[in-house]
Design an enzyme around this catalytic site. Structure first.
Site, short mmCIF file in Angstrom:
data_model
loop_
_atom_site.label_atom_id
_atom_site.label_comp_id
_atom_site.label_asym_id
_atom_site.label_seq_id
_atom_site.Cartn_x
_atom_site.Cartn_y
_atom_site.Cartn_z
N HIS A 1 37.86 44.31 42.55
CA HIS A 1 37.77 43.95 43.97
C HIS A 1 37.98 45.19 44.84
CE1 HIS A 1 38.49 41.33 47.56
NE2 HIS A 1 39.22 42.38 47.92
N GLU A 2 39.04 45.94 44.56
CA GLU A 2 39.35 47.12 45.39
C GLU A 2 38.28 48.20 45.25
OE1 GLU A 2 41.53 46.72 47.62
OE2 GLU A 2 42.38 44.89 46.74
N CYS B 1 44.17 40.39 48.76
CA CYS B 1 43.94 41.80 49.04
C CYS B 1 44.51 42.14 50.41
CB CYS B 1 42.44 42.10 49.00
SG CYS B 1 42.00 43.74 49.60
N ASP C 1 54.58 44.57 50.13
CA ASP C 1 55.57 43.56 50.49
C ASP C 1 56.28 42.94 49.29
OD1 ASP C 1 53.36 42.29 49.51
OD2 ASP C 1 52.92 41.13 51.31
N GLY C 2 56.27 43.62 48.13
CA GLY C 2 56.92 43.04 46.96
C GLY C 2 56.02 42.03 46.28
N ASP D 1 36.32 61.47 43.53
CA ASP D 1 35.85 60.80 44.74
C ASP D 1 36.72 59.58 45.07
OD1 ASP D 1 33.38 62.41 45.17
OD2 ASP D 1 32.86 61.55 43.21
N HIS E 1 54.22 53.53 51.89
CA HIS E 1 53.75 54.73 51.18
C HIS E 1 52.88 55.59 52.10
CE1 HIS E 1 51.10 51.28 50.44
NE2 HIS E 1 50.08 52.13 50.38
N ILE F 1 24.26 32.49 18.92
CA ILE F 1 23.63 33.41 17.96
C ILE F 1 22.73 32.59 17.05
CG2 ILE F 1 25.54 33.22 16.30
CD1 ILE F 1 25.10 36.21 15.64
N ASP G 1 27.65 34.05 23.78
CA ASP G 1 27.41 32.64 24.08
C ASP G 1 26.86 31.89 22.86
OD1 ASP G 1 28.16 33.10 26.70
OD2 ASP G 1 26.11 33.51 27.36
#
Length: 485
Positions: free
Chosen positions: A205-206, A65, A164-165, A145, A155, A296, A294
């Site tokens: 995460h973001e 990140c 950075d690509g 929001d 940007h 049944i 998981d």
């Protein structure tokens, strides 16, 4: 040059991710550089030598990140200086002062189907709303929001935030209440668990940052700065959950719901009816319909019990599914993420298996002597499937290409087992669960598939997709004739 370039690269890296107390590359003393390097090594669980060695350079080159490491540096064993603490407090964190937030996906990679991207983004937000009091709604246009946008290179966020690509910084986000998350268009994004950067895990995460969460020093946490592949065992860590609940509190109704990563590895299997207005409650009661669970089993009243993570669902004989229920009140002491489960028609008891251990309950009471190490009794570790098989009046455990027949009193594998799965003609290895249905057939499940096994012919006689084709699994809406989300 070969010696100075790594040092220059690492200084720029440490500067970008907030490891120097004062900004400005090239203005740091050797002592400051060594201390910043030690900080970075502590955060990334490397030996804090302060030396720019090969493992440290390799760690710096890993995809991650682009948001700086802020608070995670203070969470290590060494206390940060007051100057550093002030800088983090002033620039980082914050929170939203409302519980209902709207988000918008502004654009997305052209090679990804729009509906799958929207499903992945919604799932990323739900990962957080499932464990907090927050609620999220998608705005398909107009104000929102939180805005998610893909960009190339610079940007207008400042050169420090220019993408950075491929590799390096995959995305970055801003803390409340700016509400922006940006993603590098140069990455190869994917919605599956195979090649490419998994969009769901990066968005989740973001989104954490847009809610006010810092990077976490806990290696297994979603909010750890470095990219991790989406595995079927992925769940939010205790650190992620505590962090979001510290800002927004626990869910207003019911308990936190932890969904394992295998729910999110194949978004093409998800139904786009997710966006219907009445889906909010339905989605909770039918989460197990997302192709994976998981274990049944079924009881003497033909109720199905479907297990996923720390919760289970009961589906009545008529096909009505309950809301998810926590395991603990019903089966005290039972861990989350069981491997297999079977209800015995002979004893009326529930058997659970996880790792090398097993649990036996009469009603909600854990029987004396349990949990016990069942692998010591000749039972397989991490069994795929457990089943009470009426013809043998025994439990059967399946593991890979073999199966074990298990007596209940005393509990243990019968002689001459395991045997080859070929005895169960047409049955594939690695099933996730099985049950004997009231129609007399045994149904086996794996991922989104089922196999119908005829007990008289001792062979598989039909197969298909269980969510769409088996109405009694609770995923079939008889009114609309559509598979529910």
């Amino acid at each position: 040059l070969s010696c100075t370039f790594p040092v220059f690269f690492s200084q720029l890296f440490l500067e970008k991710y907030g490891y120097f107390s004062e900004p400005g590359p090239g203005t740091h003393s050797p002592a400051e550089f060594t201390e910043a390097l030690r900080d970075f090594q502590r955060v990334t669980h490397l030996p804090p030598s302060g030396v720019l060695d090969a493992p440290t350079l390799r760690q710096m080159a890993l995809p991650r990140c682009g948001t700086d490491d802020g608070e995670s540096r203070a969470a290590g064993p060494r206390r940060a200086s007051p100057a550093r603490r002030r800088r983090r407090t002033a620039q980082h964190g914050g929170r939203w002062y409302k519980r209902h937030l709207r988000y918008r996906v502004v654009n997305w990679p052209s090679y990804l189907p729009q509906h799958e991207v929207r499903l992945a983004v919604r799932a990323a937000f739900e990962l957080w709303s499932n464990v907090s009091s927050l609620l999220f709604w998608e705005a398909q246009d107009g104000p929102a929001d939180i805005r998610l946008t893909f960009f190339h290179g610079d940007h207008n966020d400042g050169l420090n935030n220019a993408f950075d690509g491929p590799g390096g910084a995959l995305a970055h986000a801003f803390f409340p209440r700016r509400g922006e998350a940006h993603f590098d268009s140069a990455e190869r994004w994917s919605l599956h668990s195979g090649k490419g950067r998994n969009l769901f895990i990066v968005v989740a995460h973001e989104v954490g940052h847009t809610l006010g969460l810092e990077h976490s020093p806990v290696k297994s946490a979603l909010m750890s700065p470095y990219y991790k592949k989406l595995s079927k065992d992925f769940v939010l860590s205790w650190d992620d959950i505590l962090a979001v609940q510290n800002l927004y509190g626990k869910p207003s109704k019911g308990s936190a719901i932890q969904l394992p990563g295998k729910v999110f590895t194949h978004f093409q299997d998800w139904n786009t009816d997710l966006y219907g207005r009445d889906r909010q409650q339905r989605s909770l009661s039918t989460y197990y319909c997302h192709s994976f669970f998981d274990a049944i089993t079924t009881d003497g009243d033909h109720n199905l019990y479907i297990f996923k993570g720390s919760h289970y669902w009961v589906v009545s004989e008529s096909g009505n599914a309950s809301d998810p229920r926590p395991l603990q009140p019903r089966w005290p002491g039972l861990p989350a993420g069981i491997d297999a489960c079977a209800w015995s028609q002979l004893s009326g008891k529930f058997y659970f298996f996880k790792g090398g251990r097993c649990w036996r309950y009469a009603g909600s009471k854990l029987e004396a002597g349990f949990p016990r190490k069942c692998s010591a009794l000749g039972l397989p570790r991490h069994p795929d499937t457990a089943l009470y098989f009426q013809q043998l009046r025994r439990l059967v455990l399946f593991k890979g290409p073999k199966y074990f027949v298990v007596g209940e009193e005393p509990l243990g594998a019968e002689p001459y087992y395991p045997r080859s799965l070929r005895d169960w003609a047409g049955l594939p290895p690695g099933t996730a669960g099985a049950l004997t249905h009231r129609d007399g057939s045994v149904y086996f499940f794996r991922d989104d598939q089922y196999w119908k096994f005829d007990q008289a012919k001792l062979q598989v006689v039909a197969s298909g997709k269980w969510a769409a084709q088996l109405a009694w699994m609770g995923c079939w809406d008889a009114n609309s004739e559509q598979v529910l989300f």
